[in-house]
Design an enzyme around this catalytic site. Structure first.
Site, PDB file in Angstrom:
ATOM      1  N   SER A 260      35.450  33.751  35.183  1.00 49.77           N
ATOM      2  CA  SER A 260      35.905  34.877  35.686  1.00 49.77           C
ATOM      3  C   SER A 260      35.927  35.788  34.260  1.00 49.77           C
ATOM      4  CB  SER A 260      37.029  35.075  36.503  1.00 49.77           C
ATOM      5  OG  SER A 260      37.250  36.082  37.109  1.00 49.77           O
TER       6      SER A 260
ATOM      7  N   GLU B  74      31.946  34.114  46.204  1.00 49.93           N
ATOM      8  CA  GLU B  74      32.863  34.765  45.229  1.00 49.93           C
ATOM      9  C   GLU B  74      33.739  35.923  45.695  1.00 49.93           C
ATOM     10  OE1 GLU B  74      32.967  33.851  42.073  1.00 49.93           O
ATOM     11  OE2 GLU B  74      31.260  33.016  41.378  1.00 49.93           O
TER      12      GLU B  74
ATOM     13  N   HIS C 182      35.900  31.714  44.604  1.00 46.80           N
ATOM     14  CA  HIS C 182      35.880  32.151  43.265  1.00 46.80           C
ATOM     15  C   HIS C 182      37.090  31.158  42.575  1.00 46.80           C
ATOM     16  CE1 HIS C 182      35.832  34.852  39.720  1.00 46.80           C
ATOM     17  NE2 HIS C 182      37.156  34.858  39.829  1.00 46.80           N
TER      18      HIS C 182
END
Length: 487
Positions: free
Chosen positions: A174, A302, A384
């Site tokens: 990320s 995600e 995610h």
């Protein structure tokens, strides 16, 4: 007595953690205090005697916790044996929306990875306004400069922990992956690492005008202007609170800040032409990562957790940059009405930036391996960060997978072992064990209940994004940027 080793600044004493030795709270740069609070990191001062390295250093100021002290620029090292030589080194760059990082997070404990035969280093860096607000009288991207300082520390000290400074891999997810993407585009990072693992690269890199406007909004929240000398007098928690207030209003800033309003953070690296000369995608396509080895990955779902948190309307798809647009998503027939928004936002924020980064690096001369996590244990799917937690061996830390049943737990354990072994093979020798990515076959390691190597799974999204390019986000609409005050 614990285990001792000598760094360039002095001797430290760590402790045993299962199969590995861990040294916590080791300074890699001086405390950013006073006039140096918003400055580039400075070398740490040497010490006499033995420094205790059994407790984590305090994390940088961040939402959700009170700031503890000011010794934020520390790192933690897990090593199988500090008496060894030539071990591969992983330097972990934390995610957290450029708002948070904390080496003490139990979900990112490096012991399991280190037990696989590598030295793991987890470094704090300044986040939020401390590290990424654009301020007069301060360098941009201070968080990235902190990461460079940590990488230089690793070059100088890896051997003291059994590591090989010539075999360093940066690993991030990320915002951590976004940071690594920036490092790849920065000439100052040359020679500091040999390989990179990037999970879920965000597509947000700011223009100076956009960063100026956001910083002015944050400073105005507490009756200040975005000058380093002015904000240095504030308590760190006051600045965190100001940024949090602006973060809470992001969804209302779609016309002004564009796609930033569809994210959970008002911060991203700033393409300032100095610290960060250009956005990663064009830089990599021109060879910035030439001769490096990259393992690039994202998850299928995600945007699943962010969807409810952010409450982004479907029409926002037309306000992000770049975008195929809502009409093309609908016309493709590839997504149901319920799937359209989440897939479009997942594509814009993480999936397509990650894919495009892999392809740009390949064009620029890097060797690239691509992976996607399809497996999930809950209705939200392959969410995610789940891929990173599987690699770390901490995906079930709070018992969520156990609660999903024994079949899910067994699958997670098997898949985590496969992913960890392949990531460690990449770290050690630059080859995770599957076919490298190429533009003809698009072979991708697909992590599912039964892992396989297949053509890239998100082909329908790839086609929608054909011809679009990620770059620098600027101000939207006709509103001009607030002027940046002089230093």
């Amino acid at each position: 007595m614990g285990t001792r080793t000598r760094t360039t600044a002095g001797t430290i004493e760590g402790t045993q953690q299962g199969e590995v030795t861990v040294f916590r709270g080791v300074p890699f740069a001086a405390r950013p205090v006073g006039a140096a609070r918003f400055a580039a990191p400075r070398p740490t001062q040497a010490w006499d005697g033995v420094r205790d390295a059994t407790e984590f250093g305090p994390p940088p100021p961040q939402p959700g916790r009170s700031t503890e002290g000011d010794d934020w620029l520390t790192l933690t090292v897990w090593t199988p044996d500090p008496g060894r030589t030539g071990l591969p080194v992983i330097v972990w760059i934390s995610g957290g929306g450029y708002l948070r990082c904390n080496s003490a997070s139990p979900t990112l404990d490096g012991a399991t990875l280190a037990a696989g035969g590598v030295v793991v280093v987890s470094a704090h860096y300044r986040t939020g306004a401390e590290g990424f607000a654009r301020l007069a009288g301060a360098p941009d991207n201070r968080g990235l400069l902190d990461q460079l300082a940590a990488l230089q520390w690793v070059q100088d000290n890896a051997a003291a922990f059994g590591g090989d400074p010539g075999n360093v891999t940066v690993f991030g997810q990320s915002a951590g992956a976004g940071s690594i993407a920036a490092l790849l585009a920065m000439p100052a990072s040359a020679g500091l690492f040999r390989r990179a693992i990037l999970h879920s690269v965000p597509g947000t890199f700011f223009s100076t005008e956009l960063a100026d406007d956001i910083s002015a909004e944050i400073a105005a929240e507490i009756g200040r202007t975005p000058r380093a000398a002015e904000l240095a007098a504030l308590a760190p928690d006051d600045l965190v609170a100001a940024a949090a207030a602006v973060t809470g209003r992001l969804s209302k800033q779609l016309e002004r800040w564009g796609g930033v309003a569809c994210t959970p953070t008002p911060f991203s690296p700033v393409v300032d032409g100095e610290v960060l000369p250009e956005a990663p995608w064009p830089a990599l396509a021109r060879g910035a990562a030439r001769d490096l080895e990259l393992l690039v990955a994202h998850t299928r779902d995600e945007y699943a957790f962010l969807a409810d948190l952010l409450g982004v309307e479907e029409t926002a798809v037309d306000h992000v940059d770049p975008t195929p647009g809502l009409a093309r998503y609908r016309a493709s027939g590839a997504f149901t009405a319920d799937e359209l928004r989440d897939n479009a936002m997942a594509d814009w924020l993480m999936r397509m930036p990650t894919l495009h980064l892999a392809e740009a690096a390949l064009v620029g001369g890097a060797r690239v391996w691509l992976a996607e996590l399809l497996w999930g244990f809950a209705p939200a799917g392959a969410t995610h960060s789940l891929d990173t937690l599987l690699v770390y061996g901490t995906a079930d830390f709070r018992g969520e997978i156990t609660a999903a049943g024994p079949a899910a737990l067994a699958q997670a354990q098997r898949l985590g072992e496969v992913m960890r072994a392949e990531h460690l093979a990449f770290v050690a020798k630059g080859d995770p064990g599957w076919t490298p990515y190429d533009l003809a076959t698009r072979r991708t390691r697909v992590y599912d209940a039964e892992p396989a190597v297949l053509p890239y799974p998100e082909e329908r999204s790839r086609e929608l994004w054909r011809g679009l390019r990620f770059g620098v986000l600027g101000l939207s609409g006709s509103r001009s940027s607030a002027p940046r005050p002089s230093s």
